[in-house]
Each structure stands twice: as structure tokens, then as C-alpha cells.
Design a protein around this motif. Sequence first.
Motif, PDB file in Angstrom:
ATOM      1  N   UNK A 165      29.233 -33.427  -9.798  1.00  0.00           N
ATOM      2  CA  UNK A 165      29.960 -32.930  -8.622  1.00  0.00           C
ATOM      3  C   UNK A 165      29.251 -31.706  -8.044  1.00  0.00           C
ATOM      4  N   UNK A 166      28.791 -30.817  -8.904  1.00  0.00           N
ATOM      5  CA  UNK A 166      28.066 -29.626  -8.436  1.00  0.00           C
ATOM      6  C   UNK A 166      26.798 -30.010  -7.689  1.00  0.00           C
ATOM      7  N   UNK A 167      26.075 -31.001  -8.198  1.00  0.00           N
ATOM      8  CA  UNK A 167      24.853 -31.459  -7.524  1.00  0.00           C
ATOM      9  C   UNK A 167      25.167 -32.049  -6.155  1.00  0.00           C
ATOM     10  N   UNK A 168      26.198 -32.876  -6.091  1.00  0.00           N
ATOM     11  CA  UNK A 168      26.569 -33.517  -4.824  1.00  0.00           C
ATOM     12  C   UNK A 168      26.993 -32.463  -3.805  1.00  0.00           C
ATOM     13  N   UNK A 169      27.806 -31.524  -4.229  1.00  0.00           N
ATOM     14  CA  UNK A 169      28.263 -30.468  -3.318  1.00  0.00           C
ATOM     15  C   UNK A 169      27.095 -29.592  -2.892  1.00  0.00           C
ATOM     16  N   UNK A 170      26.215 -29.271  -3.826  1.00  0.00           N
ATOM     17  CA  UNK A 170      25.043 -28.466  -3.495  1.00  0.00           C
ATOM     18  C   UNK A 170      24.140 -29.165  -2.503  1.00  0.00           C
ATOM     19  N   UNK A 171      23.892 -30.459  -2.719  1.00  0.00           N
ATOM     20  CA  UNK A 171      23.065 -31.236  -1.794  1.00  0.00           C
ATOM     21  C   UNK A 171      23.702 -31.296  -0.411  1.00  0.00           C
ATOM     22  N   UNK A 172      25.009 -31.539  -0.380  1.00  0.00           N
ATOM     23  CA  UNK A 172      25.721 -31.622   0.900  1.00  0.00           C
ATOM     24  C   UNK A 172      25.690 -30.277   1.619  1.00  0.00           C
ATOM     25  N   UNK A 173      25.898 -29.201   0.883  1.00  0.00           N
ATOM     26  CA  UNK A 173      25.883 -27.868   1.484  1.00  0.00           C
ATOM     27  C   UNK A 173      24.517 -27.553   2.068  1.00  0.00           C
ATOM     28  N   UNK A 174      23.462 -27.890   1.345  1.00  0.00           N
ATOM     29  CA  UNK A 174      22.102 -27.651   1.840  1.00  0.00           C
ATOM     30  C   UNK A 174      21.839 -28.449   3.116  1.00  0.00           C
ATOM     31  N   UNK A 175      22.255 -29.706   3.139  1.00  0.00           N
ATOM     32  CA  UNK A 175      22.046 -30.540   4.325  1.00  0.00           C
ATOM     33  C   UNK A 175      22.836 -29.995   5.517  1.00  0.00           C
ATOM     34  N   UNK A 176      24.047 -29.538   5.265  1.00  0.00           N
ATOM     35  CA  UNK A 176      24.858 -28.977   6.348  1.00  0.00           C
ATOM     36  C   UNK A 176      24.238 -27.680   6.863  1.00  0.00           C
ATOM     37  N   UNK A 177      23.675 -26.877   5.980  1.00  0.00           N
ATOM     38  CA  UNK A 177      23.029 -25.629   6.395  1.00  0.00           C
ATOM     39  C   UNK A 177      21.807 -25.916   7.256  1.00  0.00           C
ATOM     40  N   UNK A 178      21.033 -26.918   6.895  1.00  0.00           N
ATOM     41  CA  UNK A 178      19.865 -27.301   7.687  1.00  0.00           C
ATOM     42  C   UNK A 178      20.311 -27.808   9.061  1.00  0.00           C
ATOM     43  N   UNK A 179      21.340 -28.635   9.080  1.00  0.00           N
ATOM     44  CA  UNK A 179      21.841 -29.156  10.355  1.00  0.00           C
ATOM     45  C   UNK A 179      22.348 -28.021  11.244  1.00  0.00           C
ATOM     46  N   UNK A 180      23.077 -27.089  10.665  1.00  0.00           N
ATOM     47  CA  UNK A 180      23.597 -25.962  11.434  1.00  0.00           C
ATOM     48  C   UNK A 180      22.463 -25.092  11.962  1.00  0.00           C
ATOM     49  N   UNK A 181      21.463 -24.851  11.130  1.00  0.00           N
ATOM     50  CA  UNK A 181      20.311 -24.062  11.558  1.00  0.00           C
ATOM     51  C   UNK A 181      19.589 -24.743  12.727  1.00  0.00           C
ATOM     52  N   UNK A 182      19.398 -26.049  12.644  1.00  0.00           N
ATOM     53  CA  UNK A 182      18.738 -26.784  13.719  1.00  0.00           C
ATOM     54  C   UNK A 182      19.567 -26.746  14.999  1.00  0.00           C
ATOM     55  N   UNK A 183      20.876 -26.841  14.856  1.00  0.00           N
ATOM     56  CA  UNK A 183      21.764 -26.772  16.013  1.00  0.00           C
ATOM     57  C   UNK A 183      21.659 -25.409  16.691  1.00  0.00           C
ATOM     58  N   UNK A 184      21.660 -24.354  15.898  1.00  0.00           N
ATOM     59  CA  UNK A 184      21.560 -22.998  16.444  1.00  0.00           C
ATOM     60  C   UNK A 184      20.217 -22.810  17.153  1.00  0.00           C
ATOM     61  N   UNK A 185      19.140 -23.274  16.538  1.00  0.00           N
ATOM     62  CA  UNK A 185      17.819 -23.178  17.166  1.00  0.00           C
ATOM     63  C   UNK A 185      17.787 -23.928  18.500  1.00  0.00           C
ATOM     64  N   UNK A 186      18.304 -25.140  18.499  1.00  0.00           N
ATOM     65  CA  UNK A 186      18.303 -25.955  19.702  1.00  0.00           C
ATOM     66  C   UNK A 186      19.138 -25.300  20.799  1.00  0.00           C
ATOM     67  N   UNK A 187      20.298 -24.792  20.444  1.00  0.00           N
ATOM     68  CA  UNK A 187      21.173 -24.141  21.416  1.00  0.00           C
ATOM     69  C   UNK A 187      20.534 -22.874  21.969  1.00  0.00           C
TER      70      UNK A 187
END
Length: 83
Positions: free
Chosen positions: A13-35
Motif C-alpha cells: 500500500x505504501x508503494x502504491x500510494x508513493x507511486x501515485x503521489x509522485x505521478x500526481x506531483x509530476x502532473x501538477x508540476x507540468x500543469x503549473x509550467x504549462x499555465x
Amino acid sequence: MNEQMLIELQHHISQVIGDHTAKMAIALNNYVLDTAASTAIYAIEKSTGNKLSNDEKDKILASIMSAMDGKLEYYMQQAYAAE
């Protein structure tokens, strides 16, 4: 469930949550850059009345990314210091 199974489940569960959190952080960072880039490009084009070339747009994006890298590092240090 025995204790070993619970530990393995917790680890999974920790691995899955960690992976998901990392992917969401990358997506958010890309969104902020694009905006940020889109907003800067729009503001420049609107204020000057000139369309920017792709090369100029790329330079704006690179500048924003460079500036954000420093900020991101600072915010990460703050986040880890809060732990």
C-alpha cells in the motif's frame, strides 16, 4: 491475517500510494509550467500586438522552468524540514 501478511500489505500500500503521489506531483508540476508559460506568452502577445515565434515561446518556457526549479527545491527543503 498474520503479522507478516499485514506487514507485506502495508508495504505494498505504501508503494502504491508513493507511486501515485509522485505521478500526481509530476502532473501538477507540468500543469503549473504549462499555465505559467501560456499566461506569459498571452500577456506578451497581447501587450505587444505581435505573435511570438516558437523559438521565443521555447525560451519563455525554459526561463520559467529554470526559475521554478530553484523554487521547487526551496519548497521541497521546507516540506522535509517540517517532518
